[in-house]
Design a protein around this motif. Structure first.
Motif, PDB file in Angstrom:
ATOM      1  N   LYS A  63      -3.305  -3.062 -28.843  1.00 53.70           N
ATOM      2  CA  LYS A  63      -3.110  -4.313 -29.583  1.00 53.70           C
ATOM      3  C   LYS A  63      -2.509  -4.032 -30.959  1.00 53.70           C
ATOM      4  N   ALA A  64      -3.028  -3.031 -31.646  1.00 55.44           N
ATOM      5  CA  ALA A  64      -2.490  -2.671 -32.965  1.00 55.44           C
ATOM      6  C   ALA A  64      -1.062  -2.144 -32.848  1.00 55.44           C
ATOM      7  N   PHE A  65      -0.815  -1.345 -31.817  1.00 58.77           N
ATOM      8  CA  PHE A  65       0.523  -0.771 -31.633  1.00 58.77           C
ATOM      9  C   PHE A  65       1.554  -1.856 -31.365  1.00 58.77           C
ATOM     10  N   ASN A  66       1.162  -2.903 -30.648  1.00 59.01           N
ATOM     11  CA  ASN A  66       2.078  -3.989 -30.328  1.00 59.01           C
ATOM     12  C   ASN A  66       2.283  -4.979 -31.474  1.00 59.01           C
ATOM     13  N   SER A  67       1.494  -4.844 -32.533  1.00 56.68           N
ATOM     14  CA  SER A  67       1.680  -5.737 -33.677  1.00 56.68           C
ATOM     15  C   SER A  67       2.936  -5.337 -34.439  1.00 56.68           C
ATOM     16  N   LYS A  68       3.455  -6.250 -35.210  1.00 55.07           N
ATOM     17  CA  LYS A  68       4.681  -5.958 -35.944  1.00 55.07           C
ATOM     18  C   LYS A  68       4.440  -5.051 -37.146  1.00 55.07           C
ATOM     19  N   HIS A  69       3.197  -4.903 -37.574  1.00 56.17           N
ATOM     20  CA  HIS A  69       2.898  -4.125 -38.774  1.00 56.17           C
ATOM     21  C   HIS A  69       2.730  -2.634 -38.514  1.00 56.17           C
ATOM     22  N   LYS A  70       2.371  -2.254 -37.310  1.00 58.84           N
ATOM     23  CA  LYS A  70       2.167  -0.848 -36.930  1.00 58.84           C
ATOM     24  C   LYS A  70       1.134  -0.149 -37.820  1.00 58.84           C
ATOM     25  N   HIS A  71       0.105  -0.924 -38.236  1.00 60.60           N
ATOM     26  CA  HIS A  71      -0.956  -0.356 -39.058  1.00 60.60           C
ATOM     27  C   HIS A  71      -2.297  -0.839 -38.482  1.00 60.60           C
ATOM     28  N   TRP A  72      -3.236   0.073 -38.366  1.00 63.33           N
ATOM     29  CA  TRP A  72      -4.538  -0.249 -37.760  1.00 63.33           C
ATOM     30  C   TRP A  72      -5.657   0.256 -38.643  1.00 63.33           C
ATOM     31  N   ILE A  73      -6.463  -0.647 -39.156  1.00 60.98           N
ATOM     32  CA  ILE A  73      -7.709  -0.270 -39.813  1.00 60.98           C
ATOM     33  C   ILE A  73      -8.769  -0.349 -38.723  1.00 60.98           C
ATOM     34  N   VAL A  74      -9.277   0.794 -38.328  1.00 60.23           N
ATOM     35  CA  VAL A  74     -10.239   0.856 -37.221  1.00 60.23           C
ATOM     36  C   VAL A  74     -11.547   0.245 -37.691  1.00 60.23           C
ATOM     37  N   GLU A  75     -11.946  -0.816 -37.029  1.00 58.19           N
ATOM     38  CA  GLU A  75     -13.167  -1.518 -37.421  1.00 58.19           C
ATOM     39  C   GLU A  75     -14.262  -1.284 -36.394  1.00 58.19           C
ATOM     40  N   GLY A  76     -15.473  -1.588 -36.769  1.00 61.45           N
ATOM     41  CA  GLY A  76     -16.575  -1.567 -35.826  1.00 61.45           C
ATOM     42  C   GLY A  76     -16.624  -2.895 -35.098  1.00 61.45           C
TER      43      GLY A  76
END
Length: 77
Positions: A63-76
């Motif tokens: 889901k994060a990879f498919n976003s336009k921002h290409k940034h993922w803050i890993v949450e719980g």
């Protein structure tokens, strides 16, 4: 209050769950860190003390990879 971040690299083939767990381990060892950041297959990821390794980690990564921002803050979750 933690106010530092560190950028790390993982060897090719490292599983995303392992990368997140190792980042969480580093946060435990170095209490001054707020974030551990790394690139994972072109996605910029950030792990903090609230991040958790979950069963749906691969789905969250996609889901994060498919976003336009290409940034993922890993949450719980």
């Amino acid at each position: 209050m933690s106010s530092m971040e560190i950028k790390v690299s993982f060897l090719a083939g490292t599983d995303i769950k392992e990368a997140v767990q190792q980042s969480l381990d580093m946060l435990q060892l170095l209490p001054m860190l707020a974030y551990v950041k790394f690139d994972f297959n072109g996605l910029s990821a950030a792990v903090n003390r609230n991040s958790r390794v979950t069963e749906n980690m691969t789905e969250r990564l996609i889901k994060a990879f498919n976003s336009k921002h290409k940034h993922w803050i890993v949450e719980g979750e």
